[in-house]
Every structure is written in C-alpha cells, then in structure tokens.
Design a protein around this motif. Structure first.
Motif, PDB file in Angstrom:
ATOM      1  N   ILE A  57      -8.315  13.879   2.933  1.00 16.10           N
ATOM      2  CA  ILE A  57      -6.811  14.029   2.365  1.00 16.10           C
ATOM      3  C   ILE A  57      -7.678  13.101   1.115  1.00 16.10           C
ATOM      4  CG2 ILE A  57      -4.601  12.442   2.243  1.00 16.10           C
ATOM      5  CD1 ILE A  57      -4.610  12.158   5.119  1.00 16.10           C
ATOM      6  N   GLN A  58      -8.068  12.518   0.578  1.00 17.44           N
ATOM      7  CA  GLN A  58      -8.661  11.733  -0.875  1.00 17.44           C
ATOM      8  C   GLN A  58      -9.776  12.907  -2.173  1.00 17.44           C
ATOM      9  OE1 GLN A  58     -10.485   7.447  -1.439  1.00 17.44           O
ATOM     10  NE2 GLN A  58     -10.220   8.580   1.269  1.00 17.44           N
ATOM     11  N   LYS A  59      -9.727  13.968  -1.238  1.00 16.46           N
ATOM     12  CA  LYS A  59     -10.338  14.983  -2.481  1.00 16.46           C
ATOM     13  C   LYS A  59      -8.821  15.675  -2.860  1.00 16.46           C
ATOM     14  CE  LYS A  59     -14.341  18.029  -1.937  1.00 16.46           C
ATOM     15  NZ  LYS A  59     -15.228  19.003  -1.126  1.00 16.46           N
ATOM     16  N   LYS A  60      -8.399  15.851  -1.687  1.00 16.16           N
ATOM     17  CA  LYS A  60      -7.345  17.137  -2.026  1.00 16.16           C
ATOM     18  C   LYS A  60      -6.562  16.869  -2.505  1.00 16.16           C
ATOM     19  CE  LYS A  60      -7.891  20.743   0.745  1.00 16.16           C
ATOM     20  NZ  LYS A  60      -7.514  22.407  -0.251  1.00 16.16           N
ATOM     21  N   MET A  61      -6.491  14.929  -3.069  1.00 16.61           N
ATOM     22  CA  MET A  61      -5.432  14.182  -3.462  1.00 16.61           C
ATOM     23  C   MET A  61      -6.105  13.905  -5.153  1.00 16.61           C
ATOM     24  SD  MET A  61      -3.372  10.350  -2.997  1.00 16.61           S
ATOM     25  CE  MET A  61      -5.606   9.533  -2.627  1.00 16.61           C
ATOM     26  N   GLY A  62      -7.208  14.152  -4.876  1.00 16.84           N
ATOM     27  CA  GLY A  62      -8.472  13.899  -6.457  1.00 16.84           C
ATOM     28  C   GLY A  62      -8.941  12.735  -7.104  1.00 16.84           C
ATOM     29  N   ARG A  63      -8.079  11.727  -5.765  1.00 16.09           N
ATOM     30  CA  ARG A  63      -8.623  10.344  -5.961  1.00 16.09           C
ATOM     31  C   ARG A  63      -8.424   9.316  -4.816  1.00 16.09           C
ATOM     32  NH1 ARG A  63      -3.469   6.456  -7.844  1.00 16.09           N
ATOM     33  NH2 ARG A  63      -3.809   3.894  -8.047  1.00 16.09           N
ATOM     34  N   TRP A  64      -9.802   8.695  -5.398  1.00 15.76           N
ATOM     35  CA  TRP A  64     -10.650   7.936  -3.871  1.00 15.76           C
ATOM     36  C   TRP A  64     -10.073   6.333  -4.020  1.00 15.76           C
ATOM     37  CZ3 TRP A  64     -13.400  10.421  -0.908  1.00 15.76           C
ATOM     38  CH2 TRP A  64     -13.825  11.824  -1.169  1.00 15.76           C
ATOM     39  N   VAL A  65      -9.675   5.741  -3.106  1.00 15.03           N
ATOM     40  CA  VAL A  65      -8.834   4.651  -2.043  1.00 15.03           C
ATOM     41  C   VAL A  65      -9.944   3.947  -2.228  1.00 15.03           C
ATOM     42  CG1 VAL A  65      -6.922   3.704  -0.960  1.00 15.03           C
ATOM     43  CG2 VAL A  65      -7.127   6.175  -1.249  1.00 15.03           C
ATOM     44  N   GLU A  66      -9.537   2.582  -2.285  1.00 13.19           N
ATOM     45  CA  GLU A  66     -10.135   1.358  -2.189  1.00 13.19           C
ATOM     46  C   GLU A  66      -9.973   1.256  -0.516  1.00 13.19           C
ATOM     47  OE1 GLU A  66     -10.906  -3.254  -2.916  1.00 13.19           O
ATOM     48  OE2 GLU A  66      -9.210  -2.350  -3.640  1.00 13.19           O
ATOM     49  N   MET A  67     -11.312   0.924  -0.213  1.00 11.77           N
ATOM     50  CA  MET A  67     -11.429   0.418   1.624  1.00 11.77           C
ATOM     51  C   MET A  67     -11.715  -0.979   1.975  1.00 11.77           C
ATOM     52  SD  MET A  67     -10.541   2.563   4.636  1.00 11.77           S
ATOM     53  CE  MET A  67     -11.327   4.188   4.815  1.00 11.77           C
ATOM     54  N   VAL A  68     -10.870  -1.212   2.281  1.00 13.55           N
ATOM     55  CA  VAL A  68     -10.749  -3.020   3.125  1.00 13.55           C
ATOM     56  C   VAL A  68     -11.352  -2.924   4.500  1.00 13.55           C
ATOM     57  CG1 VAL A  68     -10.577  -5.250   2.516  1.00 13.55           C
ATOM     58  CG2 VAL A  68      -9.695  -3.634   0.766  1.00 13.55           C
ATOM     59  N   ASP A  69     -11.904  -2.855   4.624  1.00 12.08           N
ATOM     60  CA  ASP A  69     -12.469  -3.858   6.353  1.00 12.08           C
ATOM     61  C   ASP A  69     -11.796  -4.640   6.719  1.00 12.08           C
ATOM     62  OD1 ASP A  69     -13.342  -4.537   8.539  1.00 12.08           O
ATOM     63  OD2 ASP A  69     -15.860  -4.165   8.094  1.00 12.08           O
ATOM     64  N   ALA A  70     -11.105  -4.547   7.538  1.00 12.47           N
ATOM     65  CA  ALA A  70     -10.134  -5.665   8.374  1.00 12.47           C
ATOM     66  C   ALA A  70     -11.263  -6.908   9.326  1.00 12.47           C
ATOM     67  CB  ALA A  70      -9.299  -4.847   8.897  1.00 12.47           C
ATOM     68  N   GLN A  71     -12.072  -6.803   9.508  1.00 11.88           N
ATOM     69  CA  GLN A  71     -12.409  -7.788  10.493  1.00 11.88           C
ATOM     70  C   GLN A  71     -12.759  -8.973   8.793  1.00 11.88           C
ATOM     71  OE1 GLN A  71     -15.679  -6.714  12.570  1.00 11.88           O
ATOM     72  NE2 GLN A  71     -15.330  -4.849  12.764  1.00 11.88           N
TER      73      GLN A  71
END
Length: 377
Positions: free
Chosen positions: A359-373
């Motif tokens: 999804i991010q690749k198609k969107m052309g934008r990378w989303v910050e990933m936060v570890d919920a732990q």
C-alpha cells in the motif's frame, strides 16, 4: 457525467441516491449502458475501480421486470474466487436492492462453512454469488438449478483461474444454457483468461480502465504494530488518551463492524456500526448523530462509507486494512478536508506488514511505524 445519463430507471437512480453514491467511476460509466442493452461485456479493471456496482446496478434493473422467483432456478450467477469477495458483492446487492419496488433475493455461498443452511436459504434466490467449488456442491445436491440462467458474471476471472478453479469453471459453463448474457471482469489478460474469454463471451464490448495514480492529500499518517488481540485495547487507548471526540473507524466486514461497535460501547465509548445491512433510516440516523457529535465513533465498512463526506473529520482509523491501495487512499481521504488538519491511523498486525508495504509503495509515501508495546496501555 452522472448516473442519470446512463439509462438507469428512476427506481435504480433513487436507490443510488439513498445509498449516497455521488458520481459514477469510469468503469461504471463505460459498463452500465452495454449491460443494460444485454450485451456481453469484457472489463479489464483493477481491484478498487468500482466494478462491482458497474454490473450490480444494471442487473438489478433487469431483474425489476421479471416475476418474483418461486423456485430454485437462478436467474443471475456471479462467480467469484473468494468468500471475502462473495460477501462484498452480496453486501452491494443488498445495499441497492433494499430500496427497489421489486425485491431481489440475493445469496452468497462459499466453502468453509456448513452447506445445509445455505441449501435451505436458496429457494427463491434471484442472484447467487458463489465460489466455484461450493456452487458445484450445491448443484450436485439439486439445491439450485442453472439451466434457465439469464446472466453470468465472472468477477476477478484471473484470480479464479490462478487459484486453480479452471476445471470447476469448465464444469459450471457446461451446465449453463448457451443463450445468456456474459460479463467478465479481470485485472490482467493472461493466456488462461484469454482462453476463458474466447470460451465464454460473444462479441463483447471491451472496456479497459487503468488504475488512477494514487496521490493522497497531505494527511498526518501513523501506523501501530500490534498483536491482533490487542487491537481493541489499543484503539480505546488512542481514543481516550488523545481525547478523540469524532473518529471514523474502518473494518473489512459487517460482522467486524458490529463486534467492534459493541465492544466500544461496553467500554464506555459511544459507537455505532455503519454498513449495508443497516436500513437506510438507521444509516441516515447514525450519520446525522455522528456529524453532530452525538456519537463518538462510527465503525464502517468500505461500501457504506463511500457516501460519508464530513468536512472537518479529525480522525480516521484503519482497524483492518482494505484489500486495495486505492481503498486505503479513499479511507484516509475522509479526513484532512476543506483545508483542515486530519490524522489517519492504521493498526498493523505482523501478518499485515507485507500488505501494508505494498500500500505504501503504491501510495508513494512511507508511514511511520510505532511499536504499540511501548505505549504501556
């Protein structure tokens, strides 16, 4: 162009309006007129292009002129590769047909569940959505009859073949009457699909729709890596800690929407589900209360949510990821409108990570990933 320019009847146009569909997608503009004219149609279109409504709407109009079905003879067969798509098509049919003067009975059948309830429910069905294996099971038990079929739809034909259903499809085609209308949609034109087209379609109207470039508005996006069983507690934590007062949450199914809304209410967060199984009155009431701030969380499926347009909606949450990148962009585009700031949050399980990268690749934008732990909820 509008839906009213496509030759649809007043009752279908009223159903479209009540379902809060605003304007047709390109595939709908191209496919609806020839399907209404009972021509064979070949549609090359990606997932998320709006093809389901492109064939459902004109087929529902055709069924309006037919007498109520009192037998096990199916008028319309929609063949699909997966139970998820079967449920999606059934939801679309129900959403539009509930507003029509001639009620249309639709059923979705697939494997992995008991066949007996499906057999009982099939009497009087006008439109059957089925996966190939379960369809043949039902035929072998004389639960349905296909010899008077009028319309055949092969949806996501390439995926049907890729999943190894060629022999089943050949068997099904051999049981159908030769005189019928055929509609075939596929995202690709592989050799096997071309063979199926030659076998099935007669002088088809060919329609090709390319995937639109994905260019979401500048919306603040965050993703949380979380175990599946922790999704509910994480969502409640985000709503309460952030003091979110108006949140649109997306799920992938009607059942998930109902379950999540119930759990939120049990934990003191006012929520309601919003999907195609709800009556028009219930959906209108829920949307009115949500816009007015009387309901804090609206839990919606993609189909019902297409008509949601709230200028200053601050928060959107992908509780479950959609099937296509285009649907993802459509979801998060519900926020950040009219120059207002918006936040889109996605809850990602370890199993979702690969799909989310696509999804991010198609969107052309990378989303910050936060570890919920690390959030301590």
């Amino acid at each position: 162009m509008t839906f009213s320019s496509l030759g649809l009847s007043p009752s279908i146009l009223e159903a479209i309006q009540k379902a809060q569909y605003e304007s047709p997608y390109p595939i709908q503009l191209a496919a609806i007129p020839p399907i209404l004219q009972r021509k064979d149609v070949l549609g090359i279109a990606p997932t998320g292009s709006g093809k389901t409504a492109a064939y459902v709407l004109p087929i529902l109009q055709q069924l309006q002129s037919k007498p109520t079905n009192q037998s096990r003879e199916i008028t319309v067969l929609v063949l699909v590769p997966t139970r998820e798509l079967a449920a999606q098509v059934e939801e679309t049919v129900k959403m539009f047909s509930q507003h029509l003067p001639r009620k249309v009975k639709c059923a979705a059948v697939f494997g992995g569940v008991s066949i007996n309830p499906q057999m009982i429910h099939l009497h009087g069905t006008d439109l059957l959505v089925a996966t190939p294996g379960r369809l043949l099971d039902l035929v072998s038990k004389n639960a349905i009859q296909l010899d008077k079929l009028k319309i055949l739809v092969l949806d996501e034909a390439d995926k049907v073949l890729n999943l190894g259903f060629k022999l089943e499809v050949d068997e099904i085609l051999s049981r159908l009457p030769k005189k019928r209308q055929n509609i075939l949609f596929s995202a690709t034109m592989e050799a096997e699909v071309e063979d199926l087209i030659a076998q099935t379609l007669h002088q088809p109207i060919k329609i090709e729709v390319n995937q639109d470039p994905i260019a979401p508005e500048l919306i603040a996006q965050t993703a949380y890596l979380v175990a599946k069983e922790k999704k509910g507690p994480l969502l409640r934590h985000l709503i309460e800690k952030g003091d979110w007062q108006q949140v649109l949450v997306f799920t992938s199914s009607i059942r998930a929407a109902d379950n999540l809304a119930t759990k939120l209410n049990k934990n003191g967060i006012q929520a309601t589900a919003f999907h195609g199984d709800k009556s028009q009155g219930a959906r209108t009431d829920a949307l009115t209360k949500f816009k007015a701030g009387h309901i804090r969380v609206l839990v919606a499926t993609d189909l019902a949510a297409r008509g949601i347009d709230i200028k200053f909606l601050p928060h959107v949450v992908n509780f479950e990821l959609p099937r296509s990148p285009k649907d993802y962009v459509h979801r998060i585009g519900r926020t950040g409108r009219a120059g207002s700031e918006g936040e889109a949050v996605s809850l990602i399980t370890p199993e979702d990570q690969h799909h989310f990268k696509v999804i991010q690749k198609k969107m052309g934008r990378w989303v910050e990933m936060v570890d919920a732990q690390n959030l301590g909820f």
